[in-house]
Structures are given as C-alpha cells and as structure tokens.
Design an enzyme around this catalytic site. Structure first.
Site, mmCIF file in Angstrom:
data_model
loop_
_atom_site.group_PDB
_atom_site.id
_atom_site.type_symbol
_atom_site.label_atom_id
_atom_site.label_comp_id
_atom_site.label_asym_id
_atom_site.label_seq_id
_atom_site.Cartn_x
_atom_site.Cartn_y
_atom_site.Cartn_z
ATOM 1 N N ASN A 156 0.859 -1.183 0.000
ATOM 2 C CA ASN A 156 0.000 0.000 0.000
ATOM 3 C C ASN A 156 0.897 1.236 0.000
ATOM 4 O O ASN A 156 1.452 1.607 1.031
ATOM 5 C CB ASN A 156 -0.902 -0.003 1.250
ATOM 6 C CG ASN A 156 -1.719 1.268 1.343
ATOM 7 O OD1 ASN A 156 -1.894 1.980 0.354
ATOM 8 N ND2 ASN A 156 -2.221 1.569 2.536
ATOM 9 N N GLY A 164 1.958 2.480 10.659
ATOM 10 C CA GLY A 164 2.866 3.616 10.504
ATOM 11 C C GLY A 164 3.487 4.087 11.808
ATOM 12 O O GLY A 164 4.053 5.171 11.876
HETATM 13 C C1 PEP Z 1 -0.872 0.245 5.854
HETATM 14 O O1 PEP Z 1 -0.862 1.394 5.439
HETATM 15 O O2 PEP Z 1 -1.775 -0.509 5.513
HETATM 16 C C2 PEP Z 1 0.203 -0.169 6.756
HETATM 17 C C3 PEP Z 1 0.122 -1.355 7.286
HETATM 18 O O3 PEP Z 1 1.221 0.730 6.951
HETATM 19 P P1 PEP Z 1 2.631 0.438 7.699
HETATM 20 O O4 PEP Z 1 3.151 -0.874 7.161
HETATM 21 O O5 PEP Z 1 3.476 1.592 7.349
HETATM 22 O O6 PEP Z 1 2.321 0.341 9.157
#
Ligand code: PEP
Length: 253
Positions: free
Chosen positions: A11, A175
């Site tokens: 993503n 995040g």
């Molecule tokens: C996401 O945006 O779906 C996600 C899991 O982000 P991250 O891996 O940065 O935590």
C-alpha cells in the site's frame, strides 16, 4: 499447512510519481525470481495505476487501487468507479483502510456497497478492519472486528466470500513502528475467520486474512510464519524494492 496461497500487498498510500513507480517496478520485477508461491499486489496512487499495470503486464504481479466509489458514474467530484479501474487493467481494490475511515469518513454502510460492487465487477477487494488503541485497551477488539465484518460484508453471498481478501490492521500499529505480536495478530485473525465461518464455513477456510501494521523485513518472518496469517499488507516498508522483496520472500510457504 493451511493450503491458502500467501498474498503480500504494497500500500503505497500517497507516495510515488509515475517515474518513481516505473523505477520501483523495474528494480523489483528484476529481482523477484522464483516467487510463484506468493501472490504480490501493488497498490499505487491513482495517477500511477496505468504505469504500474503496464510495467506488471509480463509479470505475475497484480495491481490494485487504494479506494473506489460504489457508483458506476455520476456527479461525484474526485471519485473513481470500478468500471474506470477495470478499463485500465486494475484487478483489485483496497477498501476501508483505517486512514480512509479516519480522515475521509468512510462508513461501514458505504463499504458494504463498495465490497458488493467490487465482487460484482470482478475486482478483488482487500477489506481492511482493525481496532484503535483505545478499543484494544478497553477489551473491545473482538466487538469492533465483529461489527466491521458483519457490516462491511453485509449481503456478500456465501459463494463470493472466498474472493474477498481481508487485512487485519490494528490502527495502533499502522505507521507507528509498533507491530502487533505474532500472538496478537494470530488471535485476531483466528477470530475474524470464526466470524466468517458464520457466513460459510468452507469459504472461511479459503479466505486469505493478512496482517498489516509496521511489517518490516526484520519482523516479517515471525509474523508470516504463523498458520493463521496468510500474508501482509505493507505500508512504509513497501516503498523500497529491497525491503518489499524481503517481506515477500518471508511469505514463502
Ligand atoms: C498500511 O498502510 O496498511 C500499513 C500497514 O502501513 P505500515 O506498514 O506503514 O504500518
């Protein structure tokens, strides 16, 4: 062995221009080697979808959007429909990401319509569910997941259920660099699967349920090695081809 093919999705959120998308895919596709055992999906922003479809054409990688509107067309300024995504060769769509629920008021009612339209039109929905930190601390994780699954899959026929991919994404882990432990992720995913069994027991066994939330090369193997965790939805670490490749490698059965 669960018999479910692992799936790892990138993503990219609001990252990467067309040129950056092409650079990433040229490097990534050049390195994937013998990763047939893992399904890989790239979810770039709308402006890079066509370039990604073009670059992935002779590879096993699928391209998905990060959202769509449920109507086919109409006066919905700024929105994009399933038909428009299919028209440019997109094969899937992420629905209900917590950032869309939080910042863009995405409701469960709208999501139920979007999931239905995606299935009807032949786009693979990747439906995100997950609790906030306050909800987890209050012991409400299962109640939140039950409510989201019931509402977002309302009306999905038993024979269509296996075509849905679900991503369990605890909001407190997205995040933040804070990852759910493999035990926490597996417990929540097993709970989601038990809820799906209420719709259709056979389909519930076939549905891929991914974990998402600060997955990185360093923690991917212990998460993806778990029986119930069928792959990952990766945000930050999917922006770098070497890191994303390492996570895909860790998903090999
Ligand atoms: C996401 O945006 O779906 C996600 C899991 O982000 P991250 O891996 O940065 O935590």
């Amino acid at each position: 062995m669960s018999g479910r093919t692992p799936l790892v999705a990138a993503n990219w959120k609001m990252h990467k221009t067309v040129g950056e998308t092409e650079d990433f895919l040229d490097r990534f596709i050049g390195e994937i080697g013998d990763l047939e055992a893992v399904e890989i999906v790239i979810c770039p922003p709308y402006t890079s979808l066509s370039a990604a479809v073009e670059r992935c054409r002779r590879s096993p990688i699928r391209v998905a959007a990060q959202n769509m509107h449920e109507a086919e067309q109409g006066a919905y300024t700024g929105e994009v429909s399933a038909g428009m995504l299919l028209d440019i060769g997109v094969q899937g769509v992420v629905l209900g990401h917590s950032e869309r629920r939080q910042y863009f008021n995405e409701t469960d009612e709208a999501l139920a319509r979007k999931v239905a339209v995606a299935l009807e039109r032949g786009l693979e929905p990747i439906l995100c569910v997950g609790e906030s930190e306050a909800e987890r601390d209050a012991g409400e994780t299962e109640a939140v997941l039950r409510r989201q699954i019931e509402a977002d899959l309302d009306g999905v026929a038993a024979e269509d259920l296996a075509r849905v991919v679900i991503a369990y994404e605890p909001i407190w882990a997205i995040g933040t660099g804070r990852t759910a432990t493999p035990e926490q992720a597996e417990e929540a995913i097993a709970f989601i699967r038990s809820q799906l069994a209420g719709i259709d027991a056979g389909a519930a066994e076939a549905v891929r349920i991914l974990y998402g939330g600060s997955v990185k090369p360093g923690n991917a193997a212990e998460l993806l090695g778990r029986e119930q965790i069928d792959g990952a939805l990766v945000g930050g670490a999917s922006l770098d081809p070497a890191d994303f490749l390492a996570i895909c490698e860790a998903a090999k059965p």
